[in-house]
Design a protein around this motif. Structure first.
Motif, PDB file in Angstrom:
ATOM      1  N   PRO A   1       9.032 -49.636  19.135  1.00 40.93           N
ATOM      2  CA  PRO A   1       7.865 -49.438  18.288  1.00 40.93           C
ATOM      3  C   PRO A   1       6.786 -50.405  19.195  1.00 40.93           C
ATOM      4  O   PRO A   1       5.443 -49.881  19.134  1.00 40.93           O
ATOM      5  N   VAL A   2       7.120 -51.320  19.768  1.00 42.67           N
ATOM      6  CA  VAL A   2       6.073 -52.246  20.695  1.00 42.67           C
ATOM      7  C   VAL A   2       5.630 -51.396  21.861  1.00 42.67           C
ATOM      8  O   VAL A   2       4.336 -51.436  21.956  1.00 42.67           O
ATOM      9  N   LEU A   3       6.667 -50.583  22.587  1.00 40.21           N
ATOM     10  CA  LEU A   3       6.146 -49.912  23.636  1.00 40.21           C
ATOM     11  C   LEU A   3       5.246 -48.695  23.124  1.00 40.21           C
ATOM     12  O   LEU A   3       4.142 -48.484  23.860  1.00 40.21           O
ATOM     13  N   CYS A   4       5.209 -48.263  21.857  1.00 32.73           N
ATOM     14  CA  CYS A   4       4.394 -47.104  21.353  1.00 32.73           C
ATOM     15  C   CYS A   4       3.227 -47.790  20.865  1.00 32.73           C
ATOM     16  O   CYS A   4       1.720 -47.070  21.149  1.00 32.73           O
ATOM     17  N   ARG A   5       2.790 -49.210  20.686  1.00 31.00           N
ATOM     18  CA  ARG A   5       1.730 -49.679  20.390  1.00 31.00           C
ATOM     19  C   ARG A   5       0.961 -50.353  21.500  1.00 31.00           C
ATOM     20  O   ARG A   5      -0.373 -50.722  21.258  1.00 31.00           O
ATOM     21  N   LEU A   6       1.638 -50.353  22.792  1.00 31.42           N
ATOM     22  CA  LEU A   6       0.942 -50.918  23.915  1.00 31.42           C
ATOM     23  C   LEU A   6      -0.395 -50.082  24.372  1.00 31.42           C
ATOM     24  O   LEU A   6      -0.154 -48.832  24.726  1.00 31.42           O
ATOM     25  N   GLU A   7      -1.493 -50.471  24.311  1.00 33.69           N
ATOM     26  CA  GLU A   7      -2.681 -49.915  24.656  1.00 33.69           C
ATOM     27  C   GLU A   7      -2.811 -49.325  25.917  1.00 33.69           C
ATOM     28  O   GLU A   7      -3.211 -48.437  26.494  1.00 33.69           O
ATOM     29  N   ASP A   8      -1.932 -50.065  27.137  1.00 31.04           N
ATOM     30  CA  ASP A   8      -2.324 -49.859  28.368  1.00 31.04           C
ATOM     31  C   ASP A   8      -1.155 -48.831  29.003  1.00 31.04           C
ATOM     32  O   ASP A   8      -0.727 -48.800  30.096  1.00 31.04           O
TER      33      ASP A   8
ATOM     34  N   GLU B   1       4.223 -37.683  20.262  1.00 29.08           N
ATOM     35  CA  GLU B   1       5.273 -36.656  20.243  1.00 29.08           C
ATOM     36  C   GLU B   1       6.615 -37.065  20.281  1.00 29.08           C
ATOM     37  O   GLU B   1       7.414 -36.821  19.621  1.00 29.08           O
ATOM     38  N   LEU B   2       6.760 -38.158  21.139  1.00 28.37           N
ATOM     39  CA  LEU B   2       8.234 -38.620  21.406  1.00 28.37           C
ATOM     40  C   LEU B   2       8.421 -39.379  19.823  1.00 28.37           C
ATOM     41  O   LEU B   2       9.712 -39.598  19.784  1.00 28.37           O
ATOM     42  N   GLN B   3       7.560 -40.095  19.394  1.00 25.57           N
ATOM     43  CA  GLN B   3       7.763 -40.737  18.094  1.00 25.57           C
ATOM     44  C   GLN B   3       8.559 -39.688  16.959  1.00 25.57           C
ATOM     45  O   GLN B   3       9.124 -40.043  16.219  1.00 25.57           O
ATOM     46  N   LYS B   4       7.837 -38.511  16.921  1.00 20.98           N
ATOM     47  CA  LYS B   4       8.165 -37.758  16.139  1.00 20.98           C
ATOM     48  C   LYS B   4       9.281 -37.036  16.397  1.00 20.98           C
ATOM     49  O   LYS B   4      10.330 -36.813  15.348  1.00 20.98           O
ATOM     50  N   GLN B   5       9.889 -36.956  17.786  1.00 16.78           N
ATOM     51  CA  GLN B   5      11.004 -36.539  18.003  1.00 16.78           C
ATOM     52  C   GLN B   5      12.205 -37.477  17.551  1.00 16.78           C
ATOM     53  O   GLN B   5      13.424 -37.221  17.341  1.00 16.78           O
ATOM     54  N   ALA B   6      11.759 -38.794  17.681  1.00 15.82           N
ATOM     55  CA  ALA B   6      12.687 -39.875  17.446  1.00 15.82           C
ATOM     56  C   ALA B   6      13.127 -39.678  15.739  1.00 15.82           C
ATOM     57  O   ALA B   6      14.034 -40.249  15.732  1.00 15.82           O
ATOM     58  N   GLU B   7      11.959 -39.444  15.165  1.00 17.76           N
ATOM     59  CA  GLU B   7      12.309 -39.490  13.830  1.00 17.76           C
ATOM     60  C   GLU B   7      13.361 -38.354  13.331  1.00 17.76           C
ATOM     61  O   GLU B   7      14.049 -38.497  12.269  1.00 17.76           O
ATOM     62  N   VAL B   8      13.087 -37.148  13.904  1.00 16.12           N
ATOM     63  CA  VAL B   8      13.951 -36.169  13.670  1.00 16.12           C
ATOM     64  C   VAL B   8      15.317 -36.525  14.127  1.00 16.12           C
ATOM     65  O   VAL B   8      16.210 -36.390  13.261  1.00 16.12           O
ATOM     66  N   MET B   9      15.401 -37.131  15.042  1.00 17.27           N
ATOM     67  CA  MET B   9      16.712 -37.334  15.723  1.00 17.27           C
ATOM     68  C   MET B   9      17.362 -38.591  15.098  1.00 17.27           C
ATOM     69  O   MET B   9      18.513 -38.613  15.028  1.00 17.27           O
ATOM     70  N   GLU B  10      16.532 -39.361  14.393  1.00 15.72           N
ATOM     71  CA  GLU B  10      17.237 -40.304  13.645  1.00 15.72           C
ATOM     72  C   GLU B  10      17.880 -39.835  12.619  1.00 15.72           C
ATOM     73  O   GLU B  10      19.165 -40.303  11.950  1.00 15.72           O
ATOM     74  N   PHE B  11      17.390 -38.795  11.723  1.00 20.78           N
ATOM     75  CA  PHE B  11      18.199 -38.237  10.797  1.00 20.78           C
ATOM     76  C   PHE B  11      19.554 -37.489  11.161  1.00 20.78           C
ATOM     77  O   PHE B  11      20.481 -37.728  10.389  1.00 20.78           O
ATOM     78  N   GLU B  12      19.460 -37.019  12.412  1.00 18.51           N
ATOM     79  CA  GLU B  12      20.448 -36.287  12.727  1.00 18.51           C
ATOM     80  C   GLU B  12      21.902 -37.480  13.203  1.00 18.51           C
ATOM     81  O   GLU B  12      22.994 -37.115  12.902  1.00 18.51           O
ATOM     82  N   ILE B  13      21.374 -38.632  13.767  1.00 18.36           N
ATOM     83  CA  ILE B  13      22.055 -39.543  13.945  1.00 18.36           C
ATOM     84  C   ILE B  13      22.823 -40.317  12.787  1.00 18.36           C
ATOM     85  O   ILE B  13      23.874 -40.352  12.485  1.00 18.36           O
ATOM     86  N   SER B  14      22.036 -40.299  11.575  1.00 17.90           N
ATOM     87  CA  SER B  14      22.598 -40.733  10.568  1.00 17.90           C
ATOM     88  C   SER B  14      23.526 -39.813   9.863  1.00 17.90           C
ATOM     89  O   SER B  14      24.671 -40.044   9.265  1.00 17.90           O
ATOM     90  N   LEU B  15      23.396 -38.572   9.842  1.00 15.70           N
ATOM     91  CA  LEU B  15      24.130 -37.590   9.539  1.00 15.70           C
ATOM     92  C   LEU B  15      25.580 -37.701  10.115  1.00 15.70           C
ATOM     93  O   LEU B  15      26.899 -37.607   9.725  1.00 15.70           O
ATOM     94  N   LYS B  16      25.727 -37.891  11.570  1.00 17.19           N
ATOM     95  CA  LYS B  16      26.751 -38.020  12.390  1.00 17.19           C
ATOM     96  C   LYS B  16      27.581 -39.493  11.930  1.00 17.19           C
ATOM     97  O   LYS B  16      28.814 -39.623  12.062  1.00 17.19           O
ATOM     98  N   ALA B  17      26.694 -40.334  11.609  1.00 14.42           N
ATOM     99  CA  ALA B  17      27.113 -41.685  11.152  1.00 14.42           C
ATOM    100  C   ALA B  17      27.787 -41.548   9.802  1.00 14.42           C
ATOM    101  O   ALA B  17      29.058 -42.221   9.487  1.00 14.42           O
ATOM    102  N   LEU B  18      27.513 -40.670   8.856  1.00  9.71           N
ATOM    103  CA  LEU B  18      28.125 -40.365   7.645  1.00  9.71           C
ATOM    104  C   LEU B  18      29.591 -39.896   8.108  1.00  9.71           C
ATOM    105  O   LEU B  18      30.775 -40.213   7.380  1.00  9.71           O
ATOM    106  N   SER B  19      29.757 -38.756   9.130  1.00 10.77           N
ATOM    107  CA  SER B  19      30.931 -38.364   9.513  1.00 10.77           C
ATOM    108  C   SER B  19      32.010 -39.265   9.950  1.00 10.77           C
ATOM    109  O   SER B  19      33.262 -39.399   9.780  1.00 10.77           O
ATOM    110  N   VAL B  20      31.473 -40.281  11.104  1.00  8.47           N
ATOM    111  CA  VAL B  20      32.221 -41.078  11.572  1.00  8.47           C
ATOM    112  C   VAL B  20      32.606 -42.116  10.371  1.00  8.47           C
ATOM    113  O   VAL B  20      33.902 -42.411  10.450  1.00  8.47           O
TER     114      VAL B  20
END
Length: 459
Positions: free
Chosen positions: A106-113, A190-209
Motif C-alpha cells: 500500500p505504501v508503494l501504491c501511494r508514493l507519488e514518484d 490496475e495492479l491494485q484491482k488485480q490484487a483485490e481479486v487475487m486476495e479473494f481467490e487466496i482466501s478460498l484456497k486458505a479455506l481448503s487448507v
C-alpha cells in the motif's frame, strides 16, 4: 510423474532442496564476500535474483504437483517436501509475503514518484502468495504433510483464520464490476484491482487448507487445538461463513458460484448440488465438532450453542443425500438443543503461540515507509535489459503446454473474459476472443508483449 512432465524427478528434488526463507523486509544486506570495483561491499535485496529464481522454481513445483494430482498417481512433490522438511519454509514465506502485501505494497501504491510503465515485477511479488497457498492446497490433502509442518501449523492456522475473516467481511464481493474492470486507470491502480481479486481467490484456497488441517484434528498438538477451538472459535466462524456464502451470489436474478477463478452461472437443475467450497466448510465443521479430541475440548457456551443451532436449517434431506456423514452432525445438533450450555473455561493453560507474524512485525515496526522507498529505488525500477532477461525467464517457466494442461477450462479473453480461441501472435501467452479486444487491450499488454518476444529471440 505424468505423461506431461514439467520437471524430471531429479530436477524436482534439486528445486525442493533449494527452497529457503528470504528476509523480505530487510532493506539492504552487504554480501559477505562480494565487492564492487571500488572496493565497497556489494548489496543484495530480498526480491533480487535469488528470490526471483525461487519464485520461478515454486511455480514449476506448483504446476507439476497439479499435473500429478490431476492424473491421480503418486505425488512426488508432496513426498519431497515432507522428506526434506520444507513445509515450515513454505509457511514462513507465505506469511512474509502476506505481511509485505499488507504493510509495504500500500505504501508503494501511494508514493507519488513511483509511476512504473511495467508493473509485472511487482505483480510477481503479489502473486507469490497465491503460488505458495496453491501449492499447499494441493499437497495438504495428505495427512503426513500437515504433520511435517511441526509447530508452524500454528502459524498456518492463524493465517487461514485471517483469510476467513476477510471472506466473512466480503459477503459475496469476489470480483470487480464490469464498469470497474474496463474504466481507465494507471498501471498501479490496475495492479491494485488485480490484487483485490487475487486476495479473494487466496482466501478460498486458505479455506481448503484449513479443512485439510481439521482432517488431522485428533493428531494435532494441544496448543493447535486450543488455538482453533478457543482462541479463534473456528466452529462459529465457519457457521458465519456458511451463512454468508461469499462464493455465491445473485446476478441478474441468476445464481452464480465462484469456481475456477471466475463467477459462473449455475443451471437451475444444478442449484441443489453442493458446491466444493460449501462442502469444505461442512467437512471442517464435522471434524471440529464430532472428532473425539475436539469434542472434549470445545467449550459450548450459550453463544456457541446459538451459532451452531443455525446449522439445523441447512441440513436438508438433499444435503444429507450428498454428504451422508452429516447425519451424525444433525444428531449432535438435536442433542445440543436439549442440553445446558457451559460457562467459559478459565483454566490456566501453558501453550505454544505462533511466532512468524509477530516476529516480522516486531522486527520491522516503524520501517514500512523506508522499506517501500528502498525497494522502489533498488528493486522495482528495472532497466530495459533486466526486464528483457526477466521476460525470457518467465517464458521458460510458464510453458504453454503445461499451462493448458493445468487450466481448469478453456482460456479466457484478457480484455472481456469471454471464451477465447486466439493467442497474441507475438508473445503467444495472452488469449483474445477477437481482434477488437486485442486492439483495446494493447495499451496495457503491449510493453510486456514486446519484452517477452525479445526474450524469446535472445535465447
Amino acid at each position: 510423474m505424468g505423461d506431461l512432465e514439467l520437471l524430471l524427478p531429479g530436477e524436482a528434488e534439486v528445486l525442493v532442496r533449494g527452497l529457503r526463507s528470504f528476509q523480505a523486509f530487510r532493506r539492504i544486506q552487504p554480501h559477505p564476500y562480494s565487492r564492487c570495483t571500488s572496493g565497497h561491499p556489494m548489496y543484495t535485496h530480498p526480491f533480487g535474483g535469488r528470490w526471483n529464481k525461487q519464485h520461478e522454481n515454486l511455480e514449476k513445483l506448483n504446476m507439476q504437483a497439479i499435473l500429478d494430482a490431476t492424473v491421480s498417481q503418486a505425488e512426488p512433490i508432496q513426498e519431497l517436501l515432507v522428506t526434506h522438511g520444507k513445509i515450515p519454509t513454505l509457511v514462513e514465506e507465505l506469511i512474509a509475503v502476506e505481511m509485505w502485501k499488507q504493510k509495504v505494497f500500500p505504501v508503494l501504491c501511494r508514493l507519488e514518484d513511483f509511476k512504473p510503465q511495467n508493473t509485472f515485477p511487482i505483480y510477481m511479488v503479489v502473486h507469490h502468495e497465491a503460488s505458495i497457498i496453491n501449492l499447499l492446497e494441493t499437497v495438504f490433502f495428505h495427512k503426513e504433510v500437515c504433520e511435517s509442518a511441526d509447530d508452524k501449523v500454528l502459524d498456518l492456522v492463524d493465517y487461514c483464520h485471517r483469510k476467513l475473516i476477510l471472506l466473512v467481511a466480503r459477503k459475496g464481493r469476489g470480483d470487480l464490476s464490469e464498469e470497474e474492470r474496463f474504466q481507465d486507470s494507471s498501471p498501479m491502480q490496475e495492479l491494485q484491482k488485480q490484487a483485490e481479486v487475487m486476495e479473494f481467490e487466496i482466501s478460498l484456497k486458505a479455506l481448503s487448507v484449513l479443512r485439510y488441517i481439521t482432517d488431522c484434528v485428533d493428531s494435532l498438538s494441544l496448543s493447535t487445538l486450543n488455538r482453533m477451538l478457543t482462541t479463534h472459535n473456528l466452529p462459529c466462524l465457519l457457521v458465519e461463513l456458511l451463512e454468508h456464502s461469499p462464493w455465491s451470489r445473485r446476478e441478474g436474478g441468476k445464481l452464480q458460484h465462484f469456481e475456477n477463478g471466475r463467477w459462473q452461472t449455475v443451471a437451475p437443475s444444478e442449484q441443489q448440488k453442493l458446491n466444493k467450497l460449501d462442502g469444505q466448510v461442512w467437512i471442517a465443521l464435522y471434524n471440529l465438532l464430532l472428532s473425539p479430541e475436539a469434542r472434549t475440548r470445545y467449550c459450548l457456551t450459550s453463544f456457541a450453542k446459538g451459532q451452531l443451532l443455525k446449522l439445523q436449517a441447512f441440513l436438508t434431506d438433499t444435503l444429507l443425500d450428498q454428504l451422508p456423514n452429516l447425519a451424525d452432525l444433525k444428531g449432535f445438533l438435536a442433542h445440543l438443543a436439549l442440553v445446558e450450555t457451559q460457562p467459559p473455561k478459565k483454566d490456566l493453560v501453558l501453550e505454544q503461540i505462533p511466532e512468524i507474524w509477530d516476529r516480522l512485525e516486531r522486527e520491522n515496526k516503524g520501517k514500512w515507509q523506508s522499506i517501500a522507498k528502498h525497494q522502489l529505488q533498488h528493486v522495482f525500477r528495472l532497466s530495459e535489459k533486466d526486464l528483457r532477461q526477466q521476460a525470457q525467464r518467465w517464458a521458460e517457466t510458464y510453458r504453454l503446454d503445461v499451462l493448458e494442461a493445468v487450466a481448469p477450462e478453456r482460456p479466457r479473453c484478457a480484455y472481456c473474459h469471454a471464451e477465447a480461441s486466439k493467442r497474441c501472435s507475438r508473445c503467444q501467452t495472452v488469449w483474445y476472443c477477437s481482434r477488437e479486444c486485442q486492439v483495446k487491450h494493447w495499451e496495457k499488454h503491449g510493453k510486456t508483449c514486446v519484452l517477452a518476444a525479445q526474450g524469446d529471440r535472445a535465447k
